[in-house]
Design a protein around this motif. Structure first.
Motif, PDB file in Angstrom:
ATOM      1  N   VAL A 164     -10.906 -21.139  27.198  1.00 54.57           N
ATOM      2  CA  VAL A 164     -10.460 -20.177  26.432  1.00 54.57           C
ATOM      3  C   VAL A 164     -11.194 -20.014  25.023  1.00 54.57           C
ATOM      4  O   VAL A 164     -10.858 -21.115  24.249  1.00 54.57           O
ATOM      5  N   ILE A 165     -11.777 -19.060  24.692  1.00 63.21           N
ATOM      6  CA  ILE A 165     -12.734 -19.068  23.412  1.00 63.21           C
ATOM      7  C   ILE A 165     -12.298 -17.952  22.581  1.00 63.21           C
ATOM      8  O   ILE A 165     -12.009 -16.734  23.330  1.00 63.21           O
ATOM      9  N   HIS A 166     -12.235 -17.972  21.409  1.00 67.27           N
ATOM     10  CA  HIS A 166     -12.031 -16.867  20.544  1.00 67.27           C
ATOM     11  C   HIS A 166     -13.332 -16.693  19.866  1.00 67.27           C
ATOM     12  O   HIS A 166     -13.934 -17.608  19.154  1.00 67.27           O
ATOM     13  N   ALA A 167     -13.854 -15.085  19.936  1.00 67.68           N
ATOM     14  CA  ALA A 167     -15.235 -14.901  19.240  1.00 67.68           C
ATOM     15  C   ALA A 167     -15.348 -13.826  18.279  1.00 67.68           C
ATOM     16  O   ALA A 167     -14.227 -13.193  18.309  1.00 67.68           O
ATOM     17  N   ASN A 168     -16.394 -13.761  17.472  1.00 68.70           N
ATOM     18  CA  ASN A 168     -16.178 -12.628  16.632  1.00 68.70           C
ATOM     19  C   ASN A 168     -16.514 -11.489  17.349  1.00 68.70           C
ATOM     20  O   ASN A 168     -15.863 -10.489  17.215  1.00 68.70           O
ATOM     21  N   GLU A 169     -17.601 -11.378  18.143  1.00 69.80           N
ATOM     22  CA  GLU A 169     -18.125 -10.262  18.960  1.00 69.80           C
ATOM     23  C   GLU A 169     -18.301 -10.788  20.235  1.00 69.80           C
ATOM     24  O   GLU A 169     -18.982 -11.549  20.769  1.00 69.80           O
ATOM     25  N   VAL A 170     -18.054  -9.391  20.946  1.00 66.71           N
ATOM     26  CA  VAL A 170     -18.597  -9.583  22.503  1.00 66.71           C
ATOM     27  C   VAL A 170     -19.135  -8.070  23.092  1.00 66.71           C
ATOM     28  O   VAL A 170     -18.870  -7.207  22.370  1.00 66.71           O
ATOM     29  N   SER A 171     -19.996  -8.159  23.938  1.00 69.28           N
ATOM     30  CA  SER A 171     -20.430  -6.729  24.496  1.00 69.28           C
ATOM     31  C   SER A 171     -19.580  -6.304  25.574  1.00 69.28           C
ATOM     32  O   SER A 171     -18.688  -6.971  25.925  1.00 69.28           O
ATOM     33  N   ALA A 206     -26.407  -2.969  22.647  1.00 69.32           N
ATOM     34  CA  ALA A 206     -27.768  -2.963  22.209  1.00 69.32           C
ATOM     35  C   ALA A 206     -27.930  -4.035  21.149  1.00 69.32           C
ATOM     36  O   ALA A 206     -29.148  -4.529  20.853  1.00 69.32           O
ATOM     37  N   SER A 207     -27.062  -4.513  20.330  1.00 77.53           N
ATOM     38  CA  SER A 207     -27.136  -5.406  19.380  1.00 77.53           C
ATOM     39  C   SER A 207     -27.517  -6.718  20.181  1.00 77.53           C
ATOM     40  O   SER A 207     -28.018  -7.723  19.327  1.00 77.53           O
ATOM     41  N   PHE A 208     -26.967  -6.822  21.144  1.00 77.84           N
ATOM     42  CA  PHE A 208     -27.204  -8.193  21.844  1.00 77.84           C
ATOM     43  C   PHE A 208     -28.606  -8.281  22.471  1.00 77.84           C
ATOM     44  O   PHE A 208     -29.214  -9.256  22.432  1.00 77.84           O
ATOM     45  N   ARG A 209     -29.346  -7.046  22.712  1.00 77.88           N
ATOM     46  CA  ARG A 209     -30.483  -7.041  23.151  1.00 77.88           C
ATOM     47  C   ARG A 209     -31.312  -7.262  22.041  1.00 77.88           C
ATOM     48  O   ARG A 209     -32.476  -7.985  22.277  1.00 77.88           O
ATOM     49  N   VAL A 210     -31.206  -6.753  20.917  1.00 73.03           N
ATOM     50  CA  VAL A 210     -32.035  -7.262  19.938  1.00 73.03           C
ATOM     51  C   VAL A 210     -32.235  -8.658  19.491  1.00 73.03           C
ATOM     52  O   VAL A 210     -33.257  -8.868  18.933  1.00 73.03           O
ATOM     53  N   GLN A 211     -31.098  -9.333  19.480  1.00 75.15           N
ATOM     54  CA  GLN A 211     -31.056 -10.785  19.276  1.00 75.15           C
ATOM     55  C   GLN A 211     -30.293 -11.479  20.376  1.00 75.15           C
ATOM     56  O   GLN A 211     -29.416 -12.187  20.086  1.00 75.15           O
ATOM     57  N   PRO A 212     -31.226 -11.543  21.612  1.00 70.89           N
ATOM     58  CA  PRO A 212     -30.369 -12.253  22.625  1.00 70.89           C
ATOM     59  C   PRO A 212     -30.280 -13.947  22.211  1.00 70.89           C
ATOM     60  O   PRO A 212     -29.435 -14.484  22.643  1.00 70.89           O
TER      61      PRO A 212
ATOM     62  N   ALA C  84     -37.732 -11.904  29.634  1.00 68.42           N
ATOM     63  CA  ALA C  84     -36.450 -11.911  28.861  1.00 68.42           C
ATOM     64  C   ALA C  84     -36.240 -10.764  27.986  1.00 68.42           C
ATOM     65  O   ALA C  84     -35.298 -10.433  27.423  1.00 68.42           O
ATOM     66  N   GLU C  85     -36.993  -9.819  28.072  1.00 65.50           N
ATOM     67  CA  GLU C  85     -37.104  -8.497  27.455  1.00 65.50           C
ATOM     68  C   GLU C  85     -35.770  -7.580  28.136  1.00 65.50           C
ATOM     69  O   GLU C  85     -35.782  -7.587  28.973  1.00 65.50           O
ATOM     70  N   GLY C  86     -35.217  -7.125  26.862  1.00 69.06           N
ATOM     71  CA  GLY C  86     -34.095  -6.391  27.356  1.00 69.06           C
ATOM     72  C   GLY C  86     -32.558  -7.287  27.753  1.00 69.06           C
ATOM     73  O   GLY C  86     -31.684  -6.712  28.078  1.00 69.06           O
ATOM     74  N   SER C  87     -32.796  -8.482  27.598  1.00 70.62           N
ATOM     75  CA  SER C  87     -31.933  -9.366  27.965  1.00 70.62           C
ATOM     76  C   SER C  87     -30.872  -9.388  26.854  1.00 70.62           C
ATOM     77  O   SER C  87     -31.314  -9.560  25.815  1.00 70.62           O
ATOM     78  N   ARG C  88     -29.637  -9.619  27.081  1.00 70.35           N
ATOM     79  CA  ARG C  88     -28.700  -9.748  26.057  1.00 70.35           C
ATOM     80  C   ARG C  88     -28.239 -10.946  25.622  1.00 70.35           C
ATOM     81  O   ARG C  88     -27.448 -11.196  24.873  1.00 70.35           O
ATOM     82  N   ALA C  89     -29.085 -12.048  26.399  1.00 68.32           N
ATOM     83  CA  ALA C  89     -28.660 -13.528  26.216  1.00 68.32           C
ATOM     84  C   ALA C  89     -30.099 -14.157  26.558  1.00 68.32           C
ATOM     85  O   ALA C  89     -30.777 -13.753  27.502  1.00 68.32           O
ATOM     86  N   ILE C  90     -30.282 -15.383  25.787  1.00 66.19           N
ATOM     87  CA  ILE C  90     -31.207 -16.311  26.144  1.00 66.19           C
ATOM     88  C   ILE C  90     -30.394 -17.554  27.062  1.00 66.19           C
ATOM     89  O   ILE C  90     -29.692 -18.134  26.342  1.00 66.19           O
TER      90      ILE C  90
END
Lengths: 275, 253, 253, 275
Positions: A164-171, A206-212, C84-90
């Motif tokens: 069990v993890i507590h995170a700042n943000e999830v999608s 979308a914010s996860f897609r920008v910085q996976p 990995a384009e469009g991926s929400r995680a690496i």
């Protein structure tokens, strides 16, 4: 677990999936970014006979001991930290035999978790020589079969049923992002059979897609998530909030109904958790 | 370290708190990697002091994942994420433990409840492990970091026969202990045993012997050089209201 | 899989390329985790086809760290970061290998140069390892992933006595082989040996036997069901100019 | 290594630190984000008798074989990839005995590197059973001393002298950031005695302070850095540039002076590297 399925459920339902007697790996470290609302919910639901697995528990393990919910612990170092010193109810629980402790170094506990994450029965760990811990825990040392002359301890696999993890943000889909240190959360999420997450908030997919690259745990490793604002209270969740030292001081007062008063003072209400 | 001629020393007001922090900082060496962990407010202050007081560069990493952080304030908890503020990287727990076990950690500050003459530590229990009189925090970094760090240094806020002992109640960690700092003394390891390096100017070799449970060599030991202006200023900056000093509540005697 | 009545089948134009990609895709199951690696253009296309053609959800991870990616175009290299384009995680290399060795990888596509009747593979060499006639790419994922993935599936663009052999020149990997797809046949493992599941409508059981170096069971085997409209459309979308088909240059005979 | 010291040096000086006979772990995978300008510079400087350590080398190992710079390789899978198939000069080098190959699975090579990163003489690795690789490499299997009945292979430590990574961005101080997958770069940077980095560009230190979670390698693990725009050519460096397939096709033509022509065609000139 499949992608895209709705994984966000109320905190009570998340906690209800942990049955009595389960082994539970808990994220964060001491007073920082622990899934403390989840721990409190386990107590509200009267969970019993749990095992806690964590390198540096404090408030969480003390609370579980105070509530009589804990039977076993595998831990590296236990304290309230800050200026609060030892965890009083935990200390009493060990001294009176209320719980059974498996004492680790933080790195030996991690080695056991790494064994589970890599699917092997044990993991070598550096150091340990000269310590009484191996005799206490029955850890075996072997001579390097490749002739270095080194003897190295092998730590047996530690595979918690739940992390069990507590995170700042999830999608919405359950991808997990944390800020600042990840503590031991990465290895916990790879070694447990089932991964639960509480998070302060939802962030746009979308914010996860920008910085996976920022995603600590991808959605498919996560079974379920609850959105719990201030879920790490009275601990900190960087950079959103700091430790609430006054609340911990109040918690530490050994008063009748002190535990209930503390649970009632927690930000997560019965319904807050509904996302 | 140049020592002033024994006996000449006058300085009535070197607090035990400042003594421990300053002498922990003095173990930090140029261009090395130094680590402070959980439950370690004094080493945390020592590392932050060294960054301000010493004319050399070193890498300070900590249990909050910080790498040469520039925290906007000094946290009460030595594992507070504030200690990663201003850091250009997060070097998290798995990483700094691996760094240590592979032999690249130069200096580790590790806590202890009991210390013996060999520099071994007990942080597990007072009394028998299986039915302890006092259950202590436990293993932590010690059993793995003490033997694998290039140098490990510990501190004790109480210098007494029950903290500096001939026989530990439990050997939590053994190995590379390099130095020990108490309110009245600094020990360093010499030929496998702790030897007295210096004592608090207000204390004496006799007092250190009386209050230490194990035998030790003291050749070349003398009063500890007082804080330099830079050390004193740095600590004043870190603890302007003396809150840390009050919270620590450390006494010479 | 429902098979049309044998002999009834008419479809002159199911290319070997489409046959392999489509039948690899058909091994993908709902809600599972499926992986494609380096040097694996055909499985990459199969995973992308399944995402488009099948009415169920599954997790597609790949060697580029992608998790259910939505690449803006299909790369020539199956390890291209485009995946990995469009991926929400690496989910990078250490992570997906650990996932596999701890038993949570449902389906792995792994390459092979030679395959034997037990579903073991050789990707190391033709001839003796120490003085090879041909040095092949080598170990790769196989030796670790084949025995630890819940199911592993391989493919071969040439179906012949030198690729489907009785005896491997070298056993690179052994273990959990579940299926094999060639230009003319689909094998699945049954009681520890590869058994024929179906053959290309333009081929026959006889042809498959003639061109296969190991003995196999064929009970219940028949012509492979043709591509559904959805499968055909998906592949057309992925390879609109037929560039992948031309580059692959796979022939039935 | 200490913080803040100026670590950015010209590519020629960086490559010059690798002496003949060194063991070199190389970042990236196949045609993607490899430190290829650095590899070419080693060849320009006439380095000999090198050992290459990489899970999936291709262009880099082929180039080193073609130049006669390589004596040994520890690799998982070797190919040019794309549609280019086998690496021709590598293949010839192995078939003619010009280089000595230690064949790995990618995960066994990684296990050996993990042993070095963790300071232990070996690392267990899942799978491998039934493969001819253990006999070939002398890998030992042991029975789990904790009674699971499992037998697991132990891979001996692999500790390269150098790791060379190509990154998208570095700070002036040598902090390393990559976009997209990190391939195997993390473990390479933790297992090698000395870590070198080439990067497409410098990014402001402030940008690293804003998102320290994105830093793959902190400055103090990095000995030196060279700024080499397009340093991964003819490979890709996501998201900046894709594979230059035409250049690789040209490279693969077995012409007299073909190697020199390829080296001359590379974007890094003698002086470009000066930062």
């Amino acid at each position: 677990m499949s992608a895209g399925t709705a994984k966000i459920i109320p905190l009570q339902e998340l906690a209800a999936r942990v049955v009595d007697g389960s082994s539970l790996a808990v994220g964060g470290s001491f007073l920082h970014r622990g899934p403390f609302a989840f721990i409190r919910e386990l107590i509200r639901q009267g969970r019993k006979n749990l095992e806690l697995v964590k390198q540096s528990p404090g408030y969480d393990i003390d609370l579980l001991c105070r509530a009589g919910a804990l039977a076993r612990a595998r831990a590296g170092i236990v304290a309230m930290e800050g200026n609060f010193g030892l965890a009083p109810w935990y200390r009493r629980a060990v001294e009176t035999g209320q719980i059974r402790l498996e004492e680790h170094a933080c790195a030996t506990l991690t080695a056991g978790l790494r064994a589970a994450a890599a699917g092997v029965p044990f993991m070598p760990c550096g150091g340990i020589h000269g310590s009484d811990l191996p005799a206490l825990n029955g850890w075996r040392a072997i001579l390097d079969p490749y002739g270095s002359g080194q003897t190295v301890y092998l730590i047996p696999r530690i595979a918690p049923e739940f992390a069990v993890i507590h995170a700042n943000e999830v999608s919405e889909e359950g991808d997990v992002r944390v800020y600042g240190t990840s503590h031991w959360d990465r290895i916990l999420s790879r070694s447990a059979a089932r991964v639960f997450v509480t998070a302060d908030r939802i962030a746009p997919s979308a914010s996860f897609r920008v910085q996976p690259e920022l995603t600590l745990i991808p959605h498919f490793l996560v079974e379920a998530v609850s959105i719990v604002p201030n879920g790490a209270w009275p601990g900190s969740c960087w950079p959103s909030y700091e430790v609430d030292y006054a609340a911990i001081e109040a918690y530490l007062v050994d008063a009748r109904d002190g535990l209930q008063a503390h649970l009632d003072a927690a930000p997560e209400g019965r319904n807050v958790a509904h996302a | 370290m140049r020592l002033p001629k024994a006996g000449m020393w006058r300085m009535p007001d070197w607090s035990a708190f400042s003594y421990i922090v300053t002498n922990l900082a003095r173990f930090i060496r140029p261009h090395e990697i130094t680590f402070s962990g959980v439950n370690s407010a004094l080493p945390m202050l020592a590392c932050l002091l060294a960054k301000r007081a010493y004319p050399f560069d070193f890498t300070y990493i900590n249990v909050a994942g910080g790498v040469d952080p520039t925290p906007s304030k000094v946290p009460i908890s030595s594992s507070d994420p504030l200690l990663a503020e201003g850091s250009r990287a997060i070097f998290a727990n798995e990483d700094f433990y691996d760094l240590c076990t592979r032999g690249k950690m130069d200096l580790c500050f590790l806590g202890a409840a009991q210390i013996d003459g060999l520099g071994r530590t007990n942080v597990s229990c007072i009394g028998d492990w299986h039915s302890p009189k006092v259950r202590l925090p436990g293993g932590g970094g010690g059993a793995v970091m003490l033997p694998t760090a290039r140098r490990a240094v510990t501190w004790r806020t109480e210098h007494s026969l029950r903290t500096l002992v001939e026989t530990l109640d439990f050997v939590t960690a053994a190995g590379g202990m390099h130095g020990v700092v108490t309110p009245i003394a600094v020990f360093t390891k010499r030929e496998g045993r702790l030897a007295l390096a210096s004592w608090h100017p207000e204390a004496s070799l006799d007092e250190v012997r009386r209050r230490t449970g194990f035998d030790f060599e003291a050749d070349g030991a003398g009063p500890t050089p007082p804080p330099t202006q830079l050390e004193a200023n740095a600590l004043a900056t870190l603890d302007p209201e003396g809150q840390f000093q009050r919270d620590a509540a450390i006494r010479l005697r």
